[in-house]
Design a protein around this motif. Structure first.
Motif, short mmCIF file in Angstrom:
data_model
loop_
_atom_site.label_atom_id
_atom_site.label_comp_id
_atom_site.label_asym_id
_atom_site.label_seq_id
_atom_site.Cartn_x
_atom_site.Cartn_y
_atom_site.Cartn_z
N LEU A 112 0.77 -1.13 0.08
CA LEU A 112 -0.21 0.16 0.08
C LEU A 112 0.67 1.16 0.04
O LEU A 112 1.87 1.14 0.15
CB LEU A 112 -0.80 -0.13 1.39
CG LEU A 112 -1.71 -1.18 1.31
CD1 LEU A 112 -2.52 -1.37 2.64
CD2 LEU A 112 -2.99 -1.29 0.10
N PRO A 114 1.99 4.86 1.34
CA PRO A 114 1.88 5.89 2.27
C PRO A 114 2.38 7.23 1.77
O PRO A 114 2.90 7.59 0.83
CB PRO A 114 2.89 5.22 3.39
CG PRO A 114 4.01 4.90 2.62
CD PRO A 114 3.48 4.03 1.32
N THR A 228 -1.74 7.67 7.16
CA THR A 228 -1.25 6.47 6.11
C THR A 228 -0.25 5.62 6.54
O THR A 228 -0.11 4.33 6.24
CB THR A 228 -0.81 7.14 4.62
OG1 THR A 228 0.16 7.95 4.91
CG2 THR A 228 -2.11 8.27 4.40
N GLY A 231 -1.63 2.91 8.51
CA GLY A 231 -2.28 2.09 7.93
C GLY A 231 -1.32 0.76 7.45
O GLY A 231 -1.50 -0.21 7.31
N THR A 232 -0.26 1.40 6.66
CA THR A 232 0.62 0.55 5.89
C THR A 232 1.25 -0.38 6.63
O THR A 232 1.85 -1.54 6.66
CB THR A 232 1.75 1.43 4.88
OG1 THR A 232 2.32 2.12 5.80
CG2 THR A 232 1.00 1.92 4.06
N PHE A 249 -6.70 4.57 7.01
CA PHE A 249 -6.94 5.21 5.86
C PHE A 249 -8.12 5.95 5.55
O PHE A 249 -8.08 7.09 4.94
CB PHE A 249 -6.73 4.20 4.72
CG PHE A 249 -5.47 3.51 4.48
CD1 PHE A 249 -4.45 4.29 4.05
CD2 PHE A 249 -5.26 1.95 4.58
CE1 PHE A 249 -3.27 3.97 3.83
CE2 PHE A 249 -3.88 1.42 4.37
CZ PHE A 249 -2.99 2.26 3.96
N GLN A 250 -9.30 5.63 6.37
CA GLN A 250 -10.52 6.38 6.31
C GLN A 250 -10.22 7.69 7.06
O GLN A 250 -10.67 8.72 6.85
CB GLN A 250 -11.63 5.43 6.85
CG GLN A 250 -12.24 4.33 5.91
CD GLN A 250 -13.08 3.44 6.71
OE1 GLN A 250 -12.84 2.76 7.43
NE2 GLN A 250 -14.37 3.93 6.32
N MET A 283 -6.76 7.05 -0.66
CA MET A 283 -6.89 6.61 0.92
C MET A 283 -8.06 5.73 0.85
O MET A 283 -8.08 4.48 1.62
CB MET A 283 -6.96 7.74 1.78
CG MET A 283 -5.70 8.39 1.98
SD MET A 283 -4.21 7.51 2.08
CE MET A 283 -3.23 8.03 0.66
N GLN A 286 -7.36 2.45 -1.14
CA GLN A 286 -6.72 1.42 -0.20
C GLN A 286 -7.32 0.88 1.07
O GLN A 286 -7.34 -0.38 1.37
CB GLN A 286 -5.37 1.95 0.37
CG GLN A 286 -4.50 2.61 -0.76
CD GLN A 286 -3.22 2.92 -0.28
OE1 GLN A 286 -2.19 2.79 -1.00
NE2 GLN A 286 -3.11 3.95 0.59
N ALA A 287 -8.48 1.58 1.46
CA ALA A 287 -9.36 0.86 2.47
C ALA A 287 -10.22 0.06 2.01
O ALA A 287 -10.46 -0.91 2.60
CB ALA A 287 -10.09 2.35 3.32
#
Length: 685
Positions: A112, A114, A228, A231-232, A249-250, A283, A286-287
């Motif tokens: 993913l 970032p 981000t 999230g990754t 990501f949200q 983003m 990716q979510a």
């Protein structure tokens, strides 16, 4: 692909008073992410140097008249442009270095993307804030040196936030603190002479403004970028890790969307509305990808209804990535978005589109409608798989006819193979994506799986008999969306609360210097009453009482009584304090609020190297700066660790001074009034 490439530095202590670093910050951590950020900072400086050289060469080319000189300048300019292009490509390489940010336990998942943190230069608040405290608040600036140092320490800590919730809270606390600072020290009718410089995270171009809104917008961007990176980092091999990644990501999308809607005229490319819109889409895409992985994590059962669900979920991911790639291909985003990001979005659009066709083929080829099966339910699911069935086919007839099912299934497999081939081709075009081994492996395995399945059912006349498979309708059981930014979860105390309640003691209000009123209570009667919240006001003043004759006026704010600070005291507390002196002489200091002038924003001067003219650059306030006659304060360069082990309590002398007055520092614990985090005229930014 690990977050600890080198031995970890000493762990940051939880308490700030222990003498190490603030919670959520550890600048000594030698991780892959920190090394990457250090490389980004070094590249920013090289890009700045190259841009300045190019600007100088272009100016010389315009001014030179000699033919030989012009030819030499053109040659040098070509070399400078070449170097600048190489530096920007190197910066793009850092932006696509996604492996460093991924979880170390990731085995077989597509990386993913970032966002990198924006870099900034040091800022020295001390001299400007001390002058303003003395000039505007009529207080000795040395009483607030610790608070100014705390503000500078907090800003420095925000340059190296940890990749966790503590790091997010650190950045959010600084953003909220900037709201207090803006209300206290930045009047809307003048500039304070503090120059904020931030580097574009995508192009490396610096942007400078004497405007606190640039600082606030950049901190917001870094909050989104940090989400981000969180999230990754999540472990996508577990349900909890995938849920955490989706949430991160949200939330990143929420921060970036808030930034886009609030700061509408940003002078930096990475914070322009068009770029922020694309980043929000990225983003959310990716979510949605994490949502698909969450459904597939327990294993995909070879069952009709499960395959319908997975096919539509894959189609949904492919659709959002297709929309993202289309947005990345539009001007002006196309010129500044990293090429590898757009390529990866295209790769994922084809990859997940291929998976949708593959799972649709499996449910058609491997599942024959058997006696006793729920025909109505299967017919409904198959009809919902497409916008419309291929010509000559109906859902129920296709379910019952094995030959039709296989033919339609092979059509899906053939289309899946086409998408797989396109994703593999796109991933091989750029050097950056070719070097991501896990991406190449995932694409290759998915491609071979579809080819193997097709070869098992391939017939000689397929090229003539197979129809064009319709696209699978995208559908998801959980639509991902923006999670709004929540400031309420972070509790922040105003560093400068000793100056008094913000409702009165703010930069956009003016009042008289403190006046000393010496009076006595005659027969227990003060000659006036009190009203209002903190600070309290003189009310119903008897014009013939001792206080009135000494100079008190109705509506005056009481700031101290006998050197006791009263700015935060209530009516009952002030009255109790006054009555405690009995018939003794009382010294009371008061201020009178003056008429507020119209709040008109000064135009903001923006310096942005190598950028086209923006709204902020057009509104240069050169004439206004000349009228003020003030010179810019040059920030003092801090050593790397001067703010860490021992807090940088700068005792910079103010350009103004008052006679020293010994005033005890009050222990203020009152609840602060609410304030606006953002200037109401932030659209001018």
């Amino acid at each position: 692909m690990t977050d600890a490439l080198l031995p970890a530095a000493p762990q940051a202590l939880e308490k700030e008073g222990d003498g190490y670093f603030r919670k959520g910050c550890n600048p000594l951590a030698q991780t892959g992410r920190s090394k990457l950020q250090n490389q980004r900072a070094a590249l920013n400086q090289q890009i700045l140097k190259a841009v300045r050289m190019r600007t100088g060469a272009e100016n010389l080319l315009k001014a030179a008249t000699n033919h030989k000189v012009r030819e030499q300048v053109r040659l040098e300019l070509s070399f400078v442009n070449s170097d600048l292009q190489m530096l920007k490509e190197e910066l793009e390489g850092l932006n696509i270095s996604v492996g460093v940010y991924q979880n170390s336990e990731q085995a077989f998942t597509i990386p993913l993307i970032p966002l990198g943190l924006k870099e900034t230069k040091d800022v020295d608040f001390s001299v400007v804030l001390k002058d303003f405290i003395l000039e505007h608040y009529s207080e000795d600036s040395y009483l607030h040196e610790d608070e100014i140092a705390d503000l500078m320490d907090l800003r420095q800590a925000c340059r190296t936030p940890s990749r966790d919730e503590a790091g997010v809270e650190l950045l959010m606390s600084y953003f909220i603190q900037l709201g207090f600072v803006e209300s206290r020290f930045f009047p809307p009718t003048r500039q304070m002479g503090i120059l904020f410089t931030w580097y574009d995270s995508l192009t490396g171009v610096p942007v400078s403004q004497q405007n606190l809104l640039l600082e606030k917008a950049s901190v917001l961007f870094n909050i989104g970028a940090l989400y981000t990176q969180i999230g990754t980092r999540c472990n996508r091999q577990t349900q909890a890790g995938l849920e955490s990644a989706m949430d991160a990501f949200q939330r990143a999308a929420g921060v970036l969307n808030y930034l886009k809607e609030t700061f509408t005229h940003t002078p930096s490319y990475d914070m322009s509305p068009a770029m922020l819109s694309v980043l929000v889409k990225m983003m959310l895409a990716q979510a949605q990808e994490c949502m698909f992985e969450k459904i597939c994590l327990p294993g995909i059962q070879n069952e009709f209804f499960m395959l319908v669900k997975v096919a539509q979920e894959a189609a949904k991911v492919g659709e959002v990535y297709q929309q993202l790639h289309a947005a990345m291909s539009q001007a002006p985003v196309k010129e500044n978005i990293p090429y590898s990001w757009a390529s990866l979005a295209c790769v994922k659009a084809h990859h997940y589109g291929a998976l949708a066709h593959y799972f649709a083929a499996i449910l058609l080829i491997d599942h024959q409608l058997k006696p006793g099966a729920d025909e109505d339910h299967q017919e409904k699911c198959l009809s919902q798989l497409y916008d419309h069935m291929p010509e000559g086919l109906t859902p129920l007839a296709t379910l019952k006819n094995g030959h039709q099912r296989r033919q339609l299934g092979k059509s899906h497999l053939r289309k899946a193979i086409v998408h797989h081939e396109e994703s593999v081709r796109e991933a091989s075009l750029g050097t950056k994506l070719r070097n991501i081994e896990v991406l190449q492996e995932v694409l290759s395995v998915a491609h071979q799986r579809s080819r193997l399945k097709y070869s098992q059912h391939q017939e000689d006349d397929d090229l003539l008999t197979l129809i064009d498979a319709p696209d699978v309708v995208s559908k998801t059981e959980q639509e991902v969306g923006i999670i709004p930014l929540q400031f309420s979860k972070v509790t922040v105390t105003d560093f400068f609360q000793k100056l008094g309640p913000l409702s009165v003691f703010s930069a956009n209000k003016r009042w008289t210097p403190p006046r000393s009123i010496h009076f006595t209570a005659e027969e227990g009667d003060l000659g006036f009453t009190l009203r209002g919240n903190s600070p309290v006001q003189v009310h119903f003043l008897d014009p013939y009482c001792s206080a009135a004759l000494a100079g008190a006026k109705e509506g005056d704010y009481i700031v101290s009584i006998q050197d006791v600070d009263c700015k935060w005291l209530t009516v009952s507390e002030v009255m109790k304090l006054l009555k405690s002196f009995g018939k003794d002489n009382i010294e009371m200091k008061v201020v009178s609020l003056l008429d507020s002038t119209s709040s008109v924003h000064n135009k903001c001067a923006t310096y942005s190297v190598g950028m086209q003219k923006t709204y902020s650059m057009i509104c240069l306030a050169i004439d206004d700066d000349d009228k003020t006659g003030k010179t810019k304060k040059i920030s003092k360069k801090l050593s790397f660790l001067s703010w860490g082990t021992n807090k940088n309590r700068q005792k910079s002398a103010s350009t103004m001074c008052l006679p020293s007055v010994g005033v005890a520092r009050p222990n203020v614990k009152k609840k602060l009034p609410s304030f606006s985090l953002l200037n109401t005229d932030s659209s001018l930014y």
